[in-house]
Scaffold this motif. Structure first.
Motif, short mmCIF file in Angstrom:
data_model
loop_
_atom_site.label_atom_id
_atom_site.label_comp_id
_atom_site.label_asym_id
_atom_site.label_seq_id
_atom_site.Cartn_x
_atom_site.Cartn_y
_atom_site.Cartn_z
N ARG A 36 -7.28 21.93 32.98
CA ARG A 36 -8.66 21.47 33.11
C ARG A 36 -9.34 22.29 34.20
O ARG A 36 -8.69 23.06 34.91
CB ARG A 36 -8.76 19.97 33.41
N SER A 41 -11.69 15.17 33.69
CA SER A 41 -11.13 14.88 32.36
C SER A 41 -9.60 14.79 32.50
O SER A 41 -9.02 15.36 33.42
CB SER A 41 -11.51 15.97 31.36
N THR A 44 -4.95 18.45 29.82
CA THR A 44 -4.13 18.69 28.62
C THR A 44 -3.50 20.08 28.80
O THR A 44 -4.22 21.05 29.05
CB THR A 44 -5.00 18.79 27.35
N GLY A 83 -15.34 19.51 31.77
CA GLY A 83 -14.17 19.52 30.87
C GLY A 83 -14.15 20.70 29.93
O GLY A 83 -13.38 20.70 28.96
N ASN A 86 -10.67 22.41 29.24
CA ASN A 86 -9.55 21.53 28.89
C ASN A 86 -9.17 21.79 27.42
O ASN A 86 -9.97 21.57 26.53
CB ASN A 86 -10.01 20.08 29.08
N VAL A 88 -8.19 20.48 24.73
CA VAL A 88 -7.93 19.13 24.21
C VAL A 88 -7.11 19.12 22.93
O VAL A 88 -6.48 18.14 22.60
CB VAL A 88 -9.24 18.34 24.00
N ARG A 89 -7.13 20.24 22.18
CA ARG A 89 -6.30 20.30 20.96
C ARG A 89 -5.17 21.30 21.10
O ARG A 89 -4.68 21.86 20.12
CB ARG A 89 -7.19 20.62 19.76
N LEU A 425 -17.08 18.49 27.51
CA LEU A 425 -16.74 17.18 26.96
C LEU A 425 -17.71 16.13 27.49
O LEU A 425 -18.10 15.20 26.77
CB LEU A 425 -15.34 16.76 27.41
N GLY A 459 -13.64 20.74 20.01
CA GLY A 459 -13.85 19.47 20.73
C GLY A 459 -14.95 19.56 21.76
O GLY A 459 -15.30 18.55 22.38
N LYS A 460 -15.52 20.75 21.98
CA LYS A 460 -16.56 20.90 23.01
C LYS A 460 -17.95 20.98 22.35
O LYS A 460 -18.07 21.36 21.19
CB LYS A 460 -16.34 22.17 23.84
#
Ligand SMILES: Cc1cc2nc3c(=O)[nH]c(=O)nc-3n(C[C@H](O)[C@H](O)[C@H](O)COP(=O)(O)OP(=O)(O)OC[C@H]3O[C@@H](n4cnc5c(N)ncnc54)[C@H](O)[C@@H]3O)c2cc1C
Length: 464
Positions: A36, A41, A44, A83, A86, A88-89, A425, A459-460
């Protein structure tokens, strides 16, 4: 026979050393560092981190990831606050910090070509002897690639513009590995869709920037910094609005409320100032014009109850003041030892600045949080740094509630949820209210056209 399925990312990690040698790693500490940015956040871990050094490496890596549907998150210095980095996936964090060469400088045309991992501090050091400077100055040690990707700005934007106004063109690697150039060295162009501006602020979701051509500026003949303190926040804001409406070409005009000023006095050992609303200013020009600008601003400030207007031309004094301003975030965080700061980032039309700021101040008082206010008020942009003791979900949720209130007021005043930090995020939920469904659908179509497999920083910006 071994029938354990290999994950697509493992296929990429196994194939990438062919062109990255040992610069793709699954080392735990390095993955942690890329989990991150400067945000709250939940971290991940990426599956791997790739330290790229050339455009060709980025191109080959993206082609490979695209083929296998593996997420790719560009990583500059990791100073973003929403974030953004990050992963995330999961997937590969592509670290561009080693692409840090200044490739060309043209003093005649006042432009330069750099790699994305160059920082503004590094660039200005390089340029100093040539009488040139690059003005966009976030208060962090970030990369210029990251600044392009977040459409960053800083204290000089009121005079010199944000990164958007200071980029001439980009070299970008697209999701499938194709490499494009978005423009020429011409100062202006009327030549089709403006891909440069599309990529600026795209947060690594449309391509990875591998070269940046920047506009540069001549170091002014004279510069002077000034500080003025006010009895109330309203009187300081009134001064800002009048100065801008009079067209005084200030280079910087920054507001610190009494809480932020108290933090800066303690952190940066600023002597001779009180903990009260304060404007930091800077003037650029000839010796005569700098003196004239300072006198005009002083007159406005005095009319609004400002006192102690002091201006200084010596470089040491100026640098000390602006270092204190750039360290404002760390000064705020230092007020809550062991805690964290959550930076808000609204921007409103200048005529609505007083409502937005004083409203935010009321919200802060009601919330019970300590949250210093500091702002690039010349652009109508200000931050509160909400100080939290810990990262417990309930604490963070209460801080986000305060952020939401400040954002919704700014939107109602015709402003934006983010003046310079970006969406990542943290600000995704405001985009629909700010742009409307149709405009958001157009943005999604652009994303779909350039990154059909959705591998780039998934995801962003969009919530799904
Ligand atoms: C103390 C402090 C003060 C700050 N002050 C300011 C300020 O005054 N103004 C301001 O605007 N911001 C400010 N910031 C926020 C932050 O510094 C900026 O957002 C900065 O532009 C991020 O750059 P970075 O190199 O750290 O990018 P990162 O955090 O590494 O990445 C940010 C985003 O850009 C993408 N990205 C990075 N490099 C590339 C690339 N080469 N190609 C494509 N995408 C890429 C990433 O995927 C991510 O989405 C501040 C942050 C801190 C911690």
């Amino acid at each position: 026979m071994n029938n354990i399925a290999t994950r697509p990312v493992d296929t990429v990690i196994a194939a990438a050393p062919e062109f990255l040698a040992d610069r793709i790693t699954v080392n735990d500490a390095l993955r942690q560092q890329h989990a991150r940015g400067e945000d709250t956040s939940t971290p991940t871990l990426p599956d791997a981190v790739a330290f790229v050094e050339t455009t060709e490496e980025v191109s080959r890596l993206l082609a490979l990831c695209n083929q296998h549907g593996v997420p790719v998150v560009a990583f500059g210095a990791g100073t973003s606050l929403e974030g953004h980095v990050n992963p995330v996936r999961g997937g590969i964090s592509v670290d561009l910090s080693r692409m840090n060469q200044v490739l060309e400088v043209s003093a005649e045309d006042m432009d330069c070509l750099i790699e994305p991992g160059v920082t503004r501090q590094q660039l200005n050091e390089y340029l100093r002897d040539q009488g040139l400077f690059f003005p966009v100055d976030p208060g962090s040690h970030c990369t210029i690639g990251g600044m392009c990707a977040t459409r960053a700005s800083g204290t000089n934007a009121v005079r010199y513009g944000t990164i958007r106004e200071n980029v001439l063109s980009l070299e970008v690697v697209l999701a499938d590995g194709r490499v494009i150039n978005t423009g020429s060295r011409a100062r202006k162009a009327s030549n089709g869709y403006d891909l440069t501006r599309l990529l600026i602020g795209s947060e690594g979701t449309l391509g990875i920037i591998t070269k940046v051509r920047l506009r540069l500026h001549g170091i002014p003949e004279a510069m002077s910094a000034a500080v003025c303190q006010f009895p109330t926040l309203a009187s300081a804001v009134e001064t800002v609005i009048t100065v801008l409406q009079m067209g005084i070409p200030v280079a910087r005009i920054e507001l610190l409320d009494e809480v932020q000023m108290q933090a800066c006095i303690a952190y940066s050992k600023l002597e001779g100032y009180g903990a009260q609303p304060t404007l930091f200013l800077e003037f650029h020009g000839t010796k005569a014009s700098v003196a004239e600008q300072a006198q005009s601003v002083e007159a406005v400030a005095v009319e609004n109850g400002g006192s102690g207007f002091a201006w200084a031309t010596d470089a040491d004094h100026r640098n000390r003041l602006w270092k204190a301003r750039h360290d404002a975030y760390w000064a705020a965080v230092a007020m809550k030892p062991g805690g964290r700061g959550i930076a808000t980032d609204v921007c409103v039309p200048i005529s609505r600045l007083a409502e937005a700021l004083l409203g935010a101040k009321d919200d802060i008082e009601q919330s019970g949080f300590s949250a210093p206010i500091v702002g690039h008020v010349g652009d109508g942009n200000f931050h509160t740094v909400i100080l939290v003791e810990n990262e417990e979900p309930a604490t963070l949720a209460a801080a986000w509630e305060l952020d939401k209130k400040i954002v919704h007021r700014a939107l109602a005043l015709g402003g934006t949820c983010s003046g310079e930090h970006g969406i990542g995020l943290g600000k995704r939920e405001f985009l629909e209210a700010e742009h409307g469904l149709e405009a958001l659908a157009v943005m999604r179509s652009v994303k779909q056209a350039l990154d059909p497999r959705g591998i780039l920083n998934p995801g962003k910006i969009f919530r799904n």
